[in-house]
Design an enzyme around this catalytic site. Structure first.
Site, PDB file in Angstrom:
ATOM      1  N   GLY A  35       0.805  -1.231   0.000  1.00 17.50           N
ATOM      2  CA  GLY A  35       0.000   0.000   0.000  1.00 17.50           C
ATOM      3  C   GLY A  35       0.829   1.268   0.000  1.00 17.50           C
ATOM      4  O   GLY A  35       0.287   2.365  -0.180  1.00 17.50           O
ATOM      5  N   ARG A  86      -6.765  24.562   8.417  1.00 25.30           N
ATOM      6  CA  ARG A  86      -7.760  25.091   9.353  1.00 25.30           C
ATOM      7  C   ARG A  86      -7.397  24.807  10.816  1.00 25.30           C
ATOM      8  O   ARG A  86      -7.901  25.449  11.712  1.00 25.30           O
ATOM      9  CB  ARG A  86      -9.158  24.569   9.001  1.00 25.30           C
ATOM     10  CG  ARG A  86      -9.739  25.342   7.809  1.00 25.30           C
ATOM     11  CD  ARG A  86     -11.083  24.814   7.361  1.00 25.30           C
ATOM     12  NE  ARG A  86     -10.955  23.560   6.648  1.00 25.30           N
ATOM     13  CZ  ARG A  86     -11.982  22.820   6.259  1.00 25.30           C
ATOM     14  NH1 ARG A  86     -13.200  23.203   6.537  1.00 25.30           N
ATOM     15  NH2 ARG A  86     -11.783  21.694   5.596  1.00 25.30           N
ATOM     16  N   GLN A  87      -6.509  23.829  11.040  1.00 27.67           N
ATOM     17  CA  GLN A  87      -5.979  23.637  12.412  1.00 27.67           C
ATOM     18  C   GLN A  87      -4.725  24.514  12.491  1.00 27.67           C
ATOM     19  O   GLN A  87      -3.586  24.026  12.448  1.00 27.67           O
ATOM     20  CB  GLN A  87      -5.664  22.144  12.652  1.00 27.67           C
ATOM     21  CG  GLN A  87      -5.032  21.820  14.000  1.00 27.67           C
ATOM     22  CD  GLN A  87      -6.020  21.758  15.164  1.00 27.67           C
ATOM     23  OE1 GLN A  87      -7.227  21.629  14.959  1.00 27.67           O
ATOM     24  NE2 GLN A  87      -5.520  21.876  16.373  1.00 27.67           N
ATOM     25  N   LYS A 181     -25.895  35.808  12.242  1.00 27.64           N
ATOM     26  CA  LYS A 181     -26.581  34.667  12.849  1.00 27.64           C
ATOM     27  C   LYS A 181     -27.245  35.144  14.137  1.00 27.64           C
ATOM     28  O   LYS A 181     -26.580  35.709  14.994  1.00 27.64           O
ATOM     29  CB  LYS A 181     -25.524  33.622  13.203  1.00 27.64           C
ATOM     30  CG  LYS A 181     -25.845  32.224  12.738  1.00 27.64           C
ATOM     31  CD  LYS A 181     -24.839  31.265  13.301  1.00 27.64           C
ATOM     32  CE  LYS A 181     -24.111  30.534  12.211  1.00 27.64           C
ATOM     33  NZ  LYS A 181     -23.212  29.498  12.703  1.00 27.64           N
ATOM     34  N   ARG A 183     -29.487  33.827  17.367  1.00 25.20           N
ATOM     35  CA  ARG A 183     -30.044  32.642  18.034  1.00 25.20           C
ATOM     36  C   ARG A 183     -31.415  32.997  18.598  1.00 25.20           C
ATOM     37  O   ARG A 183     -31.551  33.857  19.464  1.00 25.20           O
ATOM     38  CB  ARG A 183     -29.092  32.166  19.131  1.00 25.20           C
ATOM     39  CG  ARG A 183     -29.478  30.827  19.710  1.00 25.20           C
ATOM     40  CD  ARG A 183     -28.320  30.122  20.381  1.00 25.20           C
ATOM     41  NE  ARG A 183     -27.308  29.606  19.452  1.00 25.20           N
ATOM     42  CZ  ARG A 183     -27.458  28.541  18.687  1.00 25.20           C
ATOM     43  NH1 ARG A 183     -28.581  27.842  18.702  1.00 25.20           N
ATOM     44  NH2 ARG A 183     -26.493  28.147  17.887  1.00 25.20           N
TER      45      ARG A 183
HETATM   46  C1  R5P Z   1     -13.997  28.473   7.570  1.00 22.72           C
HETATM   47  O1  R5P Z   1     -13.151  29.054   8.194  1.00 22.72           O
HETATM   48  C2  R5P Z   1     -14.042  28.501   6.086  1.00 22.72           C
HETATM   49  O2  R5P Z   1     -13.826  29.777   5.580  1.00 22.72           O
HETATM   50  C3  R5P Z   1     -15.381  27.990   5.589  1.00 22.72           C
HETATM   51  O3  R5P Z   1     -16.389  28.917   5.953  1.00 22.72           O
HETATM   52  C4  R5P Z   1     -15.715  26.660   6.199  1.00 22.72           C
HETATM   53  O4  R5P Z   1     -14.635  25.790   6.003  1.00 22.72           O
HETATM   54  C5  R5P Z   1     -16.965  26.092   5.545  1.00 22.72           C
HETATM   55  O5  R5P Z   1     -17.258  24.894   6.180  1.00 22.72           O
HETATM   56  P1  R5P Z   1     -18.569  24.079   5.845  1.00 22.72           P
HETATM   57  O6  R5P Z   1     -18.715  24.013   4.355  1.00 22.72           O
HETATM   58  O7  R5P Z   1     -18.312  22.738   6.476  1.00 22.72           O
HETATM   59  O8  R5P Z   1     -19.718  24.798   6.486  1.00 22.72           O
END
Ligand code: R5P
Length: 281
Positions: A35, A86-87, A181, A183
């Protein structure tokens, strides 16, 4: 100068080669019986441009192997989509800063790096070589112009994407806003443009990444309720995981488009021109 790419980035690499009037190197990709990944690049040049999006773990390993195959050459690296970005910080103790780990790993053996709409520009400082990020905001704007929509509203899904949306909107001098947003209760959230009305007009939601599509699907359904005549989604990186494309269509989105930083059926515009410009600087 020649261009070489990992398996998932062959199309964008060929487009960059065309834009730079040069050729691509043929790479044979296969696996060992256990693999493990194998590759062999045929006919490298002294000056190499290595192109590879990190879309999954195999593509990351292919990129590392490709850089090693080009060892000793004058190598520039292009990462059209950089997964793990993103991390970009340690959210809790014991976690890695994955974006930093990947940046360091990919810095060895290359002299310069170019990314496309990287999740956060601060990641560029994690590379141990000069790194430059190019933006496709103008290219999304040009694509929207060709759609010939009547008085569209360009909408960012959140505050973080607002600057990007403004750059897109500047191309056609369109109205621009971002979603708020609110709530209503524990499990009830309302999303609406912060200042402008979406009623009786087409809306284009723009973002750098569409991953699960969750944010945009919720927003689209609500914009429809608020009277938007059509809702489109446009992004740079179409990660589109877990059935995201169908999820967005089912939420009433007329069309979903992304660039070719990740090669998808809905890749309708290319990052190649912007990458070629940056490489020519
Ligand atoms: C986040 O920081 C990015 O800019 C996008 O908004 C995010 O990755 C979108 O994620 P999803 O499509 O899972 O809502």
């Amino acid at each position: 100068m020649k261009i070489v790419s990992t398996e998932p980035s062959q199309v964008i690499a060929s487009r960059v080669a065309e834009a730079m009037n040069t050729s691509v190197v043929y790479v044979k990709f296969s696996r060992f019986p256990d693999g493990e990944l194998y590759l062999c690049a045929n006919g490298l040049d002294e000056d190499m441009i290595i192109v590879g999006s990190v879309v999954d773990n195999d593509s990351l390993v292919q990129l590392v192997l490709l850089i090693d195959a080009c060892e000793g050459l004058n190598n520039r690296l292009v990462i059209p989509y950089m997964g793990y970005a993103r991390q970009d910080k340690r959210f809790k103790d014991g976690e890695p800063v994955s974006a930093r780990a990947i940046s360091r790993l990919l810095s060895r053996g290359v002299h310069r790096c170019i990314t496309v709409n990287i999740h956060d520009k601060k990641i560029l400082s994690y590379f141990e070589i000069p790194a430059l990020d190019v933006s496709l905001a103008g290219d999304i704007g040009t694509y929207i112009k060709e759609m010939d929509l009547n008085n569209p509203l360009i909408l960012a899904p959140d505050d973080g994407a607002a600057a990007f949306a403004r750059q897109v909107a500047a191309i056609g001098r369109w109205d621009c806003d971002h979603l708020n947003k609110t709530r209503i209760s524990g499990d009830d959230v309302r999303m609406a443009p912060r200042m402008l009305s979406a009623a009786d007009r087409p809306v284009v939601i723009v973002d750098d990444i569409i991953s699960t599509g969750g944010t945009i699907a919720t927003a689209a359904a609500m914009l429809r309720e608020q009277g938007a005549s059509e809702v489109f989604a446009a992004c740079v990186h179409g990660v589109l995981t877990g059935g995201a494309f169908a999820r967005l269509k089912a939420a009433g989105i007329n069309d979903v488009v992304c660039s070719d930083t990740i090669e998808r059926g809905c890749s309708r515009y290319s990052a190649a021109a912007r990458i070629a410009e940056a490489l020519s600087q």
